[in-house]
Design a protein around this motif. Sequence first.
Motif, mmCIF file in Angstrom:
data_model
loop_
_atom_site.group_PDB
_atom_site.id
_atom_site.type_symbol
_atom_site.label_atom_id
_atom_site.label_comp_id
_atom_site.label_asym_id
_atom_site.label_seq_id
_atom_site.Cartn_x
_atom_site.Cartn_y
_atom_site.Cartn_z
ATOM 1 N N ASP A 54 8.835 27.237 -3.535
ATOM 2 C CA ASP A 54 7.419 27.596 -3.533
ATOM 3 C C ASP A 54 6.544 26.488 -4.119
ATOM 4 O OD1 ASP A 54 8.424 27.887 -6.111
ATOM 5 O OD2 ASP A 54 7.136 29.589 -6.597
ATOM 6 N N ALA A 55 7.135 25.387 -4.590
ATOM 7 C CA ALA A 55 6.344 24.281 -5.123
ATOM 8 C C ALA A 55 5.511 23.685 -4.001
ATOM 9 C CB ALA A 55 7.257 23.219 -5.730
ATOM 10 N N PRO A 56 4.188 23.674 -4.110
ATOM 11 C CA PRO A 56 3.358 23.159 -3.017
ATOM 12 C C PRO A 56 3.681 21.702 -2.702
ATOM 13 C CG PRO A 56 2.026 24.369 -4.609
ATOM 14 C CD PRO A 56 3.377 24.181 -5.230
ATOM 15 N N LEU A 57 3.889 21.427 -1.422
ATOM 16 C CA LEU A 57 4.193 20.073 -0.959
ATOM 17 C C LEU A 57 3.223 19.699 0.150
ATOM 18 C CD1 LEU A 57 5.863 17.486 -0.574
ATOM 19 C CD2 LEU A 57 7.448 18.818 0.851
ATOM 20 N N ILE A 58 2.451 18.660 -0.080
ATOM 21 C CA ILE A 58 1.561 18.113 0.938
ATOM 22 C C ILE A 58 2.126 16.765 1.356
ATOM 23 C CG2 ILE A 58 -0.784 17.323 1.457
ATOM 24 C CD1 ILE A 58 -1.763 19.209 -0.773
ATOM 25 N N ALA A 59 2.431 16.615 2.628
ATOM 26 C CA ALA A 59 3.004 15.378 3.145
ATOM 27 C C ALA A 59 2.034 14.762 4.145
ATOM 28 C CB ALA A 59 4.355 15.636 3.802
ATOM 29 N N ILE A 60 1.860 13.460 4.053
ATOM 30 C CA ILE A 60 0.841 12.771 4.838
ATOM 31 C C ILE A 60 1.459 11.649 5.640
ATOM 32 C CG2 ILE A 60 -1.311 11.422 4.712
ATOM 33 C CD1 ILE A 60 -0.311 13.389 1.661
ATOM 34 N N THR A 61 1.095 11.567 6.930
ATOM 35 C CA THR A 61 1.497 10.434 7.741
ATOM 36 C C THR A 61 0.373 10.088 8.710
ATOM 37 O OG1 THR A 61 3.371 9.461 8.923
ATOM 38 C CG2 THR A 61 2.641 11.655 9.652
ATOM 39 N N GLY A 62 0.607 9.072 9.528
ATOM 40 C CA GLY A 62 -0.395 8.552 10.443
ATOM 41 C C GLY A 62 -0.291 7.046 10.456
ATOM 42 N N THR A 63 -0.940 6.395 11.393
ATOM 43 C CA THR A 63 -0.882 4.939 11.424
ATOM 44 C C THR A 63 -1.775 4.334 10.352
ATOM 45 O OG1 THR A 63 -0.466 5.012 13.809
ATOM 46 C CG2 THR A 63 -1.171 2.904 12.884
ATOM 47 N N ASN A 64 -2.991 4.849 10.217
ATOM 48 C CA ASN A 64 -3.952 4.305 9.254
ATOM 49 C C ASN A 64 -4.479 5.405 8.328
ATOM 50 O OD1 ASN A 64 -4.060 1.582 10.406
ATOM 51 N ND2 ASN A 64 -5.045 2.574 12.149
ATOM 52 N N GLY A 65 -4.777 5.033 7.097
ATOM 53 C CA GLY A 65 -5.405 5.962 6.166
ATOM 54 C C GLY A 65 -4.457 6.774 5.309
ATOM 55 N N LYS A 66 -3.143 6.595 5.470
ATOM 56 C CA LYS A 66 -2.184 7.419 4.722
ATOM 57 C C LYS A 66 -2.362 7.292 3.211
ATOM 58 C CE LYS A 66 1.531 5.491 6.455
ATOM 59 N NZ LYS A 66 0.910 4.538 7.406
ATOM 60 N N SER A 67 -2.446 6.052 2.752
ATOM 61 C CA SER A 67 -2.470 5.835 1.302
ATOM 62 C C SER A 67 -3.748 6.381 0.674
ATOM 63 C CB SER A 67 -2.320 4.346 0.994
ATOM 64 O OG SER A 67 -1.046 3.881 1.375
ATOM 65 N N THR A 68 -4.886 6.130 1.320
ATOM 66 C CA THR A 68 -6.135 6.653 0.778
ATOM 67 C C THR A 68 -6.128 8.175 0.738
ATOM 68 O OG1 THR A 68 -7.401 4.721 1.499
ATOM 69 C CG2 THR A 68 -8.636 6.747 1.106
ATOM 70 N N THR A 69 -5.660 8.793 1.827
ATOM 71 C CA THR A 69 -5.617 10.260 1.875
ATOM 72 C C THR A 69 -4.677 10.814 0.817
ATOM 73 O OG1 THR A 69 -6.089 10.187 4.240
ATOM 74 C CG2 THR A 69 -5.199 12.244 3.370
ATOM 75 N N THR A 70 -3.524 10.194 0.662
ATOM 76 C CA THR A 70 -2.564 10.633 -0.357
ATOM 77 C C THR A 70 -3.167 10.536 -1.749
ATOM 78 O OG1 THR A 70 -0.714 9.896 1.036
ATOM 79 C CG2 THR A 70 -0.266 10.214 -1.308
ATOM 80 N N ALA A 71 -3.768 9.388 -2.049
ATOM 81 C CA ALA A 71 -4.362 9.203 -3.373
ATOM 82 C C ALA A 71 -5.536 10.148 -3.596
ATOM 83 C CB ALA A 71 -4.819 7.753 -3.525
ATOM 84 N N LEU A 72 -6.329 10.391 -2.560
ATOM 85 C CA LEU A 72 -7.471 11.299 -2.685
ATOM 86 C C LEU A 72 -7.005 12.718 -2.984
ATOM 87 C CD1 LEU A 72 -10.463 12.015 -2.473
ATOM 88 C CD2 LEU A 72 -10.190 12.119 0.021
ATOM 89 N N ILE A 73 -6.016 13.195 -2.259
ATOM 90 C CA ILE A 73 -5.510 14.554 -2.485
ATOM 91 C C ILE A 73 -4.950 14.692 -3.900
ATOM 92 C CG2 ILE A 73 -3.725 16.213 -1.805
ATOM 93 C CD1 ILE A 73 -4.078 15.140 1.089
ATOM 94 N N ALA A 74 -4.149 13.705 -4.309
ATOM 95 C CA ALA A 74 -3.577 13.766 -5.658
ATOM 96 C C ALA A 74 -4.686 13.760 -6.710
ATOM 97 C CB ALA A 74 -2.623 12.598 -5.871
ATOM 98 N N HIS A 75 -5.725 12.963 -6.489
ATOM 99 C CA HIS A 75 -6.836 12.909 -7.442
ATOM 100 C C HIS A 75 -7.577 14.243 -7.507
ATOM 101 C CE1 HIS A 75 -10.307 11.338 -9.624
ATOM 102 N NE2 HIS A 75 -11.065 11.986 -8.741
ATOM 103 N N ILE A 76 -7.846 14.841 -6.366
ATOM 104 C CA ILE A 76 -8.558 16.128 -6.346
ATOM 105 C C ILE A 76 -7.746 17.189 -7.093
ATOM 106 C CG2 ILE A 76 -9.335 18.019 -4.858
ATOM 107 C CD1 ILE A 76 -9.981 15.865 -2.723
#
Length: 466
Positions: A113-135
């Motif tokens: 039940d531990a929430p897991l958000i996984a991100i992929t794509g060609t561009n923008g992965k790192s920014t999206t990952t860091a943004l979600i973690a920051h929020i």
Amino acid sequence: MTPATTFKGRNVALFGLGGSGLATAKALVAGGAKVQAWDDNPDSVEKARAEGVPVADLSQADWSQFSSFILSPGVPLTHPRPHWSVDLADAAGVEIIGDVEMFSRERAALAPDAPLIAITGTNGKSTTTALIAHILKNAGRDVQMGGNIGRAVMTLDPPASGRHYVIECSSYQIDLAPSLAPTAGILLNLTPDHLDRHGTMQHYAEIKARLVAGSETAIVGVDDSFTVQIADRLMGEGADVIRISKQAPVEPGYFADGTALFEQRKGLKREVASLEDVGSLRGQHNAQNALAAIAACLKVGLTEQEIQCGIESFPGLAHRMEQVGWHGDVLFVNDSKATNAEAAAPALSSFSRIYWIAGGLPKEGGIETLHPYFSRIAKAYLIGEAAPSFAATLGAEVNYEISGTLATAVEHAAADAMNDRSGQAVVLLSPACASFDQFRNFEVRGDAFREAVLALGDVQPAGGKL
């Protein structure tokens, strides 16, 4: 560290002892596995041995004893041809997996039940990952971020109820993670990339699609034909799909209209967040990243107010449209990560009066595709090996100088921008080139730009004025 307890007592082979591979080997040892690790680089083998990892030449091993083979994501699985260790594992019928799969199994065993958000794509992965973690962190959640960004996934704290995981996944990692099942899976976009490792664009897209196909909720950008097809297919299969678009309304889903971000359902739209005055998330590409973050954070229980607060305080990532500082109305931006023309386009599209520092080790195609943004460039300052070819492309359309070095380019661009009376001048390092002619990597190049800017005097470091 997350000890690999699901492999306790099992014979496991591992190939690839770079940073993530060594971390994975240590997690296996800590979890009680019987490990045999190897690498083609003798120095990596000796380092692993010195750090307590059992090493053995896998080319001479009895593969019938192994229950699993852990392959580092940087080692070829299929293209241009399988690594020799992959051939041996296949011949012995041994499963081939990676570190993300190991983490997925630990989560399933310890805290599904531990929430897991996984991100992929060609561009923008790192920014999206860091943004979600920051929020999430800004909202007071227990957050672990890693994978293809920052920390190797097996160095994160062990799965626990209420602990949120935000994991960036490359196509290589997804290819080795058959049981990856995120709470929210994000596929941002798809353009040709890593085809030397995946053979065809279709195969590359199929691998990326696995992440969202295995998700409880699939969040899919639909601004390119490949992701549209994936979203349509998943919806046809009855999956819970949220579409996001930086260009047009989508339903059900989220879209951007300038800096306003909307949800649309049953023909009705409502604003859920705003990027107004958020300098770290300028441009349409960052609107897409923010939309994905909103959808994922709502999925794991955050409120819109918590999300907006996190967006407004997001500092951005180094070397990705990083706001370095201000001199009066002149903004200095470090986009050193833009190592080709396609990567430089988002930054050029985000500003209207640009003093552009570009060049380095040129990529195929140069800057021909950036013609639509030439009208935004007040002057270009060309550096490195690419300077003559970039000058030929700019021709009579854009005022330019061949500065040669980054230090000279910063000095000249700053002087010109500070005399600009438009009130919109931006000194932008977005090289559209690799760095290797003058710098070890794009990070060193970006650091050199930042240091040169802050050494100008009277520059207010970013964070105060947006």
